[in-house]
Design a protein around this motif. Structure first.
Motif, PDB file in Angstrom:
ATOM      1  N   LEU A 164       0.896  -1.244   0.113  1.00 45.63           N
ATOM      2  CA  LEU A 164       0.867  -0.118  -0.055  1.00 45.63           C
ATOM      3  C   LEU A 164       0.562   1.232  -0.156  1.00 45.63           C
ATOM      4  O   LEU A 164       1.179   1.925  -1.136  1.00 45.63           O
ATOM      5  CB  LEU A 164      -0.893   0.095   1.100  1.00 45.63           C
ATOM      6  CG  LEU A 164      -2.222   1.127   1.615  1.00 45.63           C
ATOM      7  CD1 LEU A 164      -2.680   1.152   0.452  1.00 45.63           C
ATOM      8  CD2 LEU A 164      -2.627   1.266   2.964  1.00 45.63           C
ATOM      9  N   ILE A 165       1.954   0.978   0.897  1.00 45.99           N
ATOM     10  CA  ILE A 165       2.847   2.318   0.484  1.00 45.99           C
ATOM     11  C   ILE A 165       3.735   2.043  -0.816  1.00 45.99           C
ATOM     12  O   ILE A 165       3.637   3.760  -0.852  1.00 45.99           O
ATOM     13  CB  ILE A 165       4.074   2.096   2.002  1.00 45.99           C
ATOM     14  CG1 ILE A 165       2.786   2.055   3.524  1.00 45.99           C
ATOM     15  CG2 ILE A 165       4.840   3.390   2.039  1.00 45.99           C
ATOM     16  CD1 ILE A 165       3.937   2.136   4.487  1.00 45.99           C
ATOM     17  N   ALA A 166       4.079   1.322  -1.362  1.00 48.63           N
ATOM     18  CA  ALA A 166       4.523   1.485  -2.360  1.00 48.63           C
ATOM     19  C   ALA A 166       3.364   2.172  -3.158  1.00 48.63           C
ATOM     20  O   ALA A 166       3.613   3.048  -4.520  1.00 48.63           O
ATOM     21  CB  ALA A 166       5.276   0.375  -3.286  1.00 48.63           C
ATOM     22  N   ALA A 167       2.735   1.577  -3.162  1.00 46.66           N
ATOM     23  CA  ALA A 167       1.230   2.265  -4.192  1.00 46.66           C
ATOM     24  C   ALA A 167       0.718   3.507  -4.058  1.00 46.66           C
ATOM     25  O   ALA A 167       1.099   4.511  -5.518  1.00 46.66           O
ATOM     26  CB  ALA A 167       0.512   1.007  -4.133  1.00 46.66           C
ATOM     27  N   ARG A 168       0.876   3.701  -3.332  1.00 46.11           N
ATOM     28  CA  ARG A 168       0.753   5.547  -2.734  1.00 46.11           C
ATOM     29  C   ARG A 168       1.316   5.963  -3.006  1.00 46.11           C
ATOM     30  O   ARG A 168       1.393   7.133  -3.606  1.00 46.11           O
ATOM     31  CB  ARG A 168       0.167   5.948  -1.227  1.00 46.11           C
ATOM     32  CG  ARG A 168      -1.740   4.546  -0.298  1.00 46.11           C
ATOM     33  CD  ARG A 168      -1.603   5.146   0.416  1.00 46.11           C
ATOM     34  NE  ARG A 168      -1.839   6.693   0.331  1.00 46.11           N
ATOM     35  CZ  ARG A 168      -2.317   7.228   1.543  1.00 46.11           C
ATOM     36  NH1 ARG A 168      -2.036   7.038   3.411  1.00 46.11           N
ATOM     37  NH2 ARG A 168      -2.477   8.594   2.073  1.00 46.11           N
ATOM     38  N   THR A 169       2.689   6.352  -2.750  1.00 43.83           N
ATOM     39  CA  THR A 169       3.658   6.427  -3.469  1.00 43.83           C
ATOM     40  C   THR A 169       3.623   7.203  -4.543  1.00 43.83           C
ATOM     41  O   THR A 169       4.250   8.291  -4.919  1.00 43.83           O
ATOM     42  CB  THR A 169       5.573   6.118  -2.923  1.00 43.83           C
ATOM     43  OG1 THR A 169       4.855   5.780  -1.764  1.00 43.83           O
ATOM     44  CG2 THR A 169       6.627   7.156  -3.006  1.00 43.83           C
ATOM     45  N   LEU A 170       4.122   5.502  -5.596  1.00 47.44           N
ATOM     46  CA  LEU A 170       3.567   5.952  -6.800  1.00 47.44           C
ATOM     47  C   LEU A 170       3.137   7.238  -7.319  1.00 47.44           C
ATOM     48  O   LEU A 170       2.906   8.156  -7.870  1.00 47.44           O
ATOM     49  CB  LEU A 170       3.231   4.653  -7.629  1.00 47.44           C
ATOM     50  CG  LEU A 170       3.063   4.647  -9.169  1.00 47.44           C
ATOM     51  CD1 LEU A 170       4.373   5.190 -10.092  1.00 47.44           C
ATOM     52  CD2 LEU A 170       2.905   3.360  -9.779  1.00 47.44           C
ATOM     53  N   VAL A 171       1.140   6.743  -6.963  1.00 48.77           N
ATOM     54  CA  VAL A 171       0.397   7.722  -7.593  1.00 48.77           C
ATOM     55  C   VAL A 171       0.758   8.615  -6.470  1.00 48.77           C
ATOM     56  O   VAL A 171      -0.234  10.063  -7.785  1.00 48.77           O
ATOM     57  CB  VAL A 171      -0.940   7.085  -6.649  1.00 48.77           C
ATOM     58  CG1 VAL A 171      -2.801   7.625  -6.995  1.00 48.77           C
ATOM     59  CG2 VAL A 171      -1.088   5.674  -7.602  1.00 48.77           C
ATOM     60  N   GLU A 172       0.248   9.131  -5.331  1.00 46.59           N
ATOM     61  CA  GLU A 172       0.611  10.076  -5.273  1.00 46.59           C
ATOM     62  C   GLU A 172       1.852  11.614  -6.022  1.00 46.59           C
ATOM     63  O   GLU A 172       1.839  12.419  -6.318  1.00 46.59           O
ATOM     64  CB  GLU A 172       0.787  10.253  -3.582  1.00 46.59           C
ATOM     65  CG  GLU A 172      -0.468   9.751  -2.857  1.00 46.59           C
ATOM     66  CD  GLU A 172      -0.554  10.968  -2.458  1.00 46.59           C
ATOM     67  OE1 GLU A 172       0.677  11.413  -0.894  1.00 46.59           O
ATOM     68  OE2 GLU A 172      -1.014   9.858  -0.673  1.00 46.59           O
ATOM     69  N   GLY A 173       2.527  10.616  -5.506  1.00 46.39           N
ATOM     70  CA  GLY A 173       4.233  11.204  -7.000  1.00 46.39           C
ATOM     71  C   GLY A 173       3.915  11.304  -8.302  1.00 46.39           C
ATOM     72  O   GLY A 173       3.914  12.671  -8.772  1.00 46.39           O
ATOM     73  N   LEU A 174       3.034  11.179  -8.862  1.00 48.79           N
ATOM     74  CA  LEU A 174       2.406  11.011 -10.452  1.00 48.79           C
ATOM     75  C   LEU A 174       1.412  12.337 -10.700  1.00 48.79           C
ATOM     76  O   LEU A 174       1.626  13.383 -11.105  1.00 48.79           O
ATOM     77  CB  LEU A 174       1.794   9.901 -10.285  1.00 48.79           C
ATOM     78  CG  LEU A 174       2.849   9.284 -10.883  1.00 48.79           C
ATOM     79  CD1 LEU A 174       2.521   7.690 -11.931  1.00 48.79           C
ATOM     80  CD2 LEU A 174       3.568   9.449 -12.511  1.00 48.79           C
ATOM     81  N   LEU A 175       0.853  12.025  -9.315  1.00 48.68           N
ATOM     82  CA  LEU A 175      -0.574  13.312  -9.101  1.00 48.68           C
ATOM     83  C   LEU A 175       0.667  14.716  -9.350  1.00 48.68           C
ATOM     84  O   LEU A 175      -0.135  15.673  -9.479  1.00 48.68           O
ATOM     85  CB  LEU A 175      -1.260  13.013  -8.150  1.00 48.68           C
ATOM     86  CG  LEU A 175      -2.340  11.636  -8.557  1.00 48.68           C
ATOM     87  CD1 LEU A 175      -3.060  11.330  -7.392  1.00 48.68           C
ATOM     88  CD2 LEU A 175      -3.225  11.927  -9.389  1.00 48.68           C
ATOM     89  N   LEU A 176       1.532  14.795  -7.586  1.00 50.45           N
ATOM     90  CA  LEU A 176       1.411  16.033  -8.084  1.00 50.45           C
ATOM     91  C   LEU A 176       2.870  16.665  -8.637  1.00 50.45           C
ATOM     92  O   LEU A 176       2.393  17.347  -9.227  1.00 50.45           O
ATOM     93  CB  LEU A 176       2.211  15.725  -6.669  1.00 50.45           C
ATOM     94  CG  LEU A 176       1.934  15.043  -5.376  1.00 50.45           C
ATOM     95  CD1 LEU A 176       2.598  15.633  -4.044  1.00 50.45           C
ATOM     96  CD2 LEU A 176       0.496  16.479  -5.079  1.00 50.45           C
TER      97      LEU A 176
END
Length: 549
Positions: A164-176
Motif C-alpha cells: 500500500l505504501i509503495a502504491a500510494r507513493t507512486l500514485v501521489e508522486g505522479l499526481l503531484l
C-alpha cells in the motif's frame, strides 16, 4: 472587411471568450462543491485504536482453560470489523471468529473460546480504528504450563501495508508531478514559453495508465489489509460501514476524477480544475480524521499538497524544457525564463515550509515529536533534512544561473527532483503509522450563578486522571459534598458519580477514568446545606495515552 464587420467580429469573439471563462468557473465550482460534499459526510473520529486490557492477560499462565477472551480498547470498535484468531504452540488455529453479542460498537470485545488444552497460545487480533486505519496486534498466554512456540510460530508479515505504501507513493508522486507540471506549463505558456504540448502524447498516455492502475493497486492493497468478511457483512445490509473508511472513499473520488481527466477535447479550465482536485485528494485520506478539528487540519494539508505539486512540477518542467530544446535544436532565453521560474519556486518552497510546520503544530506538537520519539518522528526528521537539502540545491542553482547568464546545472535539477520524490515517500509512510500524541493540561474557571470553580487536570489523555477542583465559598460556606460525572454522548457512554475527596477547606480532588480518546462531557456537582446545589459543566478532549499508542 469593413470597420463595422471587424467591430462585430471582435464583439463576437469577446462574447465567446467570456462564455468560456464563465464555463470554466462553473466547472470548477461544481467539481469542488461535489468533492467537498462527499467528504463532509465523513465522521469526526479519534486517533488509532489501542488495546488497553486483555483477559487472559499477556504472558499469564492460567490454572484452567479460559471460556472466553476479552479485549478492551481505547475507543468503541465496530464489531463487524473485528476479528480474532487464536493459535496453539504449533501455529495451528484453534479459534477464528468475531465478537459475541449484537452491539454495533463497543470498547469491550468478548469472544467465546472452545475447550483448550495445556500449552502456550498466541492471540492475533485485528480491528478497524475510528479513523479508518486497520490496526492489529498479538500477544501470548498459557494454560496450565507454558510450552515452546507461541508468537514465533505465527507469521505476522505486513506485505499488504508495504504494498500500500509503495502504491500510494507512486500514485501521489505522479499526481503531484502531473498537476504541478500542467499548472507550471500553463503559466509558462502565458509568458510565451513552451506549453504542456511539448510533452509527447505517448508520455501523457503512459502517465494516465499508471495513475489509473496505481489507484486500483491502492484499492486492492487497502482491501487486503481490512478484516476478512467485510464485504459480505456489507452485502448483508451494513452499507453504513463504508463511512468507517475515509481512505476508501478518497480512492473512489480519485478514480472518478482520473476518468474525467482522460476525456479528450475539453476546455483548458476543465483540466486545470481536475488537476487541482487530484492534487488535493490525498489530503482527505490520512491522519486528519483523527484530529480534534479535522476540517481545520485539512487547510494546511491542502496548501502543502498544492505547494509540493508546484515545486516538483516546476522542476519537471525545467528538465523537460532542457530535453525539448535539445531535440528541437532551439535555445530558450534562460535570461527571461530565470526570473519567471525563480519567483514561482520561491512561493512554492515558502508554502511547503509554512504549511509543513503548521501541520505538525495542529496534529501533534514539536515537544511530543522529540520527547516521544517514534518512527513517525524519524520520518519527519528525514523530510526536514531533505527539504533543507532541496532548498540548498535550489539556492546554489539560482546563484550560479544568475552569475553565468545561462543554465548549466541540469544534473543537480534531476537530483533535486529525486529528493522531492523521497520526501513524498516519507510523507506517505507517515500517514500509515501512529504519530506522537501531544498531551495537554486543562485549566479553566467555570462560573454558574456567581459561583466559581477552578478546575485543573494535569494530563488530558486516556487512563485514570486526577482532577483538582477549587470551589469558592458560597455565602461563606463550603460544599458538604462534591461529585463528578463524565460522559461521551456521541458514543452513549457515561460514568459516575465519582466522589471528590476534600483536601482542605475549599479544595477537592477526584480520580476520573477516561477509558477512550475523544470529546468528554464533565459535570461537577456541589451540594450545600439546605439542599442548595451548584453545577458546572464543560467539554474536554482526551488523547490516547503514550502507553497505548
Amino acid at each position: 472587411m469593413d470597420k463595422q464587420s471587424i467591430m462585430y467580429e471582435g464583439k463576437a469573439l469577446g462574447s465567446v471568450s467570456k462564455q468560456k471563462e464563465l464555463s470554466r468557473v462553473v466547472i470548477v465550482a461544481v467539481l469542488f462543491i461535489g468533492f467537498w460534499l462527499v467528504f463532509l459526510q465523513t465522521p469526526t473520529v479519534e486517533a488509532h485504536s489501542s488495546l488497553l486490557e486483555t483477559v487472559p492477560e499477556e504472558r499469564v499462565v492460567t490454572d484452567s482453560p479460559p471460556s472466553s477472551l476479552k479485549l478492551r480498547f481505547n475507543e468503541p470498535i465496530e464489531q463487524d470489523l473485528a476479528n480474532v484468531t487464536v493459535y496453539d504452540w504449533n501455529a495451528n488455529p484453534v479459534f477464528t471468529g468475531q465478537p459475541d453479542g449484537d452491539r454495533e460498537r463497543s470498547e469491550l470485545l468478548e469472544f467465546s473460546l472452545p475447550e483448550m488444552e495445556e500449552g502456550t497460545y498466541t492471540v492475533n487480533w485485528s480491528v478497524v480504528s475510528l479513523d479508518g486505519h486497520p490496526v492489529s496486534g498479538s500477544y501470548i498466554f498459557a494454560v496450565g504450563e507454558a510450552t515452546e512456540g507461541g508468537t514465533k510460530s505465527v507469521d505476522e508479515s505486513d506485505d499488504s501495508s508495504a504494498f500500500l505504501i509503495a502504491a500510494r507513493t507512486l500514485v501521489e508522486g505522479l499526481l503531484l508531478i502531473g498537476a504541478g507540471l500542467y499548472w507550471f506549463a500553463w503559466l509558462a505558456q502565458k509568458r510565451q514559453f513552451p506549453g504542456f504540448g511539448m510533452l509527447r502524447k505517448t508520455g501523457r498516455r503512459t502517465g494516465a495508465i499508471l495513475l489509473i492502475a496505481g489507484t486500483i493497486a491502492e484499492f486492492v492493497a487497502y482491501i487486503t489489509s481490512l478484516p476478512a468478511g467485510l464485504f459480505q457483512t456489507m452485502m448483508d445490509g451494513r452499507w453504513d460501514l463504508i463511512l468507517h473508511f475515509p481512505f476508501l472513499m478518497m480512492l473512489v473520488v480519485q478514480l472518478f476524477f482520473l476518468i474525467l481527466l482522460i476525456i479528450p477535447g475539453m476546455v483548458q479550465g476543465w483540466y486545470l480544475a481536475l488537476w487541482f482536485l487530484l492534487a488535493i485528494t490525498p489530503s482527505f485520506g490520512g491522519h486528519v480524521w483523527g484530529m480534534e478539528l479535522p476540517f481545520v487540519g485539512l487547510v494546511p494539508r491542502i496548501v502543502h499538497q498544492l505547494a509540493v505539486a508546484l515545486w516538483l512540477g516546476g522542476l519537471s518542467y525545467l528538465i523537460l524544457l532542457l530535453i525539448w530544446n535539445r531535440k528541437q535544436h532551439t535555445d530558450t532565453s534562460f535570461k527571461l525564463f530565470r526570473p519567471f521560474f525563480v519567483r514561482r519556486m520561491m512561493v512554492a518552497t515558502g508554502l511547503v515550509v509554512l504549511s509543513g510546520v503548521t501541520m505538525v503544530f495542529l496534529q501533534t506538537s514539536w515537544t511530543a515529536v522529540v520527547t516521544e520519539w517514534v518512527s513517525w518522528s524519524s520520518l519527519l526528521f528525514i523530510k526536514i533534512v531533505f527539504t533543507i537539502l532541496m532548498l540548498s540545491l535550489a539556492l546554489f542553482q539560482t546563484l550560479k544561473w544568475k552569475k553565468q547568464k545561462g543554465f548549466f546545472t541540469s544534473r543537480i535539477v534531476r537530483v533535486e527532483w529525486v529528493i522531492g520524490l523521497t520526501v513524498i515517500f516519507a510523507g506517505v509512510w507517515m500517514s500509515q503509522i501512529n504519530y506522537p500524541i501531544a498531551v495537554q493540561s486543562y485549566d479553566n474557571t467555570l462560573i454558574t450563578e456567581q459561583a466559581e470553580a477552578d478546575v485543573h487536570i494535569d494530563n488530558l489523555q486516556t487512563g485514570e486522571q486526577q482532577m483538582h477542583i477549587d470551589i469558592s465559598p458560597l455565602e461563606g460556606e463550603n460544599p458538604e459534598r462534591v461529585t463528578v460525572d463524565i460522559s461521551m454522548p456521541d458514543h452513549g457512554m457515561s460514568s459516575g458519580p465519582f466522589e471528590a475527596e476534600k483536601v482542605d477547606s475549599d479544595y477537592y480532588q477526584v480520580d476520573l477514568p477516561f477509558s477512550m480518546s475523544g470529546s468528554w462531557h464533565v459535570s461537577i456537582r456541589a451540594e450545600y446545606e439546605e439542599e442548595e446545589v451548584k453545577e458546572w459543566e464543560d467539554d474536554v478532549f482526551i488523547t490516547t495515552s503514550d502507553d497505548n499508542s
